[in-house]
Write an enzyme that holds these catalytic residues in place. Structure first.
Site, PDB file in Angstrom:
ATOM      1  N   GLU A  93       0.835  -1.188   0.000  1.00 55.01           N
ATOM      2  CA  GLU A  93       0.000   0.000   0.000  1.00 55.01           C
ATOM      3  C   GLU A  93       0.880   1.252   0.000  1.00 55.01           C
ATOM      4  OE1 GLU A  93      -3.445   1.763   3.041  1.00 55.01           O
ATOM      5  OE2 GLU A  93      -2.037   0.212   3.715  1.00 55.01           O
ATOM      6  N   TRP A  94       0.490   2.244  -0.778  1.00 50.41           N
ATOM      7  CA  TRP A  94       1.191   3.523  -0.770  1.00 50.41           C
ATOM      8  C   TRP A  94       0.597   4.390   0.336  1.00 50.41           C
ATOM      9  CZ3 TRP A  94       5.390   5.933  -2.351  1.00 50.41           C
ATOM     10  CH2 TRP A  94       5.436   7.322  -2.339  1.00 50.41           C
ATOM     11  N   ASP A 196      14.077  -2.883  14.045  1.00 51.03           N
ATOM     12  CA  ASP A 196      15.022  -2.051  13.279  1.00 51.03           C
ATOM     13  C   ASP A 196      14.491  -0.617  13.251  1.00 51.03           C
ATOM     14  OD1 ASP A 196      17.149  -1.256  11.741  1.00 51.03           O
ATOM     15  OD2 ASP A 196      16.442  -2.151   9.886  1.00 51.03           O
TER      16      ASP A 196
END
Length: 289
Positions: A93-94, A196
């Protein structure tokens, strides 16, 4: 590049033509693109010569975070699993927006609530990656054992293989690893961690909603995650204040923080070389002289 991206989009049912493909900078490991078709906008990452589970485990990590309902992550539509050195893609998804006045406060509360999702053991059921480096995993009952065996020891071995451990550094690191139990004395519950969480792995989405990307999830000490956020910055006072209102840190946090930061600095030493040696050596001298 377009044929790979087109094939990946067709695999999820978007057979419309690609209208725009724009390269996005910021990552060290993958190529990344904004892709727009007649139907939708996507964020696409590509890579080659990677292990078969490289993108699969990233998608799995995003799924674990999404299931906490604590903070937003992009939906994963497709990932390739290479049979060899072929190029594969991860289609997501953007999400794009601008931060608002409370974005970082919401980020702190969201990560804290993610950390309130607990596992039965420490570690993860599948090997992951830190950058391009393999990150072996198992599920174990003791945090200190996990941190020693599945975080510090693998980085020690990589550093030794790559010539990053001159004798004095090697001896100090061995001594520190042997003495871990004398510092890690606080009670630890296995929180779900992003794994991370440097400043480039969160972003503002629609309406300023904070979103996490590029995880390397596992269950561990929530202080381990917070310690890494302080290595390279990218987090505001509002973030830390909101986090601790939801999830207070232990009284010995400042004492163990460099011990936790050591793992990520060793990984950067192994990835990028001697630029990180001074930071590693300062931590080793602090703990073992």
């Amino acid at each position: 590049m377009n044929p790979l991206i087109q094939q990946s989009l067709e695999a999820i049912g978007d057979t419309s033509s690609i209208q725009e493909t724009t390269s996005i900078s910021g990552g060290d490991i993958n190529q990344a693109f904004y892709v727009r078709t007649k139907e939708e906008e996507y964020f696409v990452k590509t890579n080659k010569d990677v292990p078969e589970h490289f993108f699969r485990v990233e998608a799995k990590g995003l799924s674990f975070i999404r299931d906490t309902k604590a903070i937003r992550v992009p939906e994963v539509y497709y990932y390739g699993e290479p049979a060899g050195n072929e190029q594969v893609a991860l289609v997501m998804e953007w999400l794009k927006g601008e931060p608002t006045g409370d974005t970082e406060e919401r980020l702190g509360r969201g990560i804290a609530n993610m950390h309130k999702t607990y596992g039965e053991k420490f570690g993860f059921e599948e090997d992951t990656f830190i950058g391009a480096l393999p990150q072996p995993n198992r599920l174990v009952g003791d945090w200190t054992t996990y941190y020693h065996d599945y975080r510090l020891v693998p980085q020690f071995n990589i550093a030794a293989e790559r010539g990053q451990l001159p004798l004095e550094r090697k001896q100090r690191l061995k001594k520190l690893m042997e003495r871990l139990p004398q510092w890690l004395t606080h009670e630890v519950k296995p929180s779900l961690l992003h794994g991370d969480l440097w400043g480039g792995n969160w972003m503002a989405g629609p309406n300023g909603e904070p979103c996490l990307i590029d995880p390397s999830v596992f269950y561990g000490d929530h202080a381990f995650e917070l310690a890494f956020t302080e290595v390279f910055g990218g987090y505001s006072e509002a973030f830390y204040r909101a986090y601790q209102e939801e999830m207070p840190l232990s009284e010995n946090y400042e004492d163990i923080k460099p011990l936790y930061q050591l793992y990520y600095l060793l990984a950067h030493l192994n990835l990028f070389g001697e630029a990180y040696a001074g930071s590693v050596d300062r931590i080793l001298k602090r703990y073992v002289g």
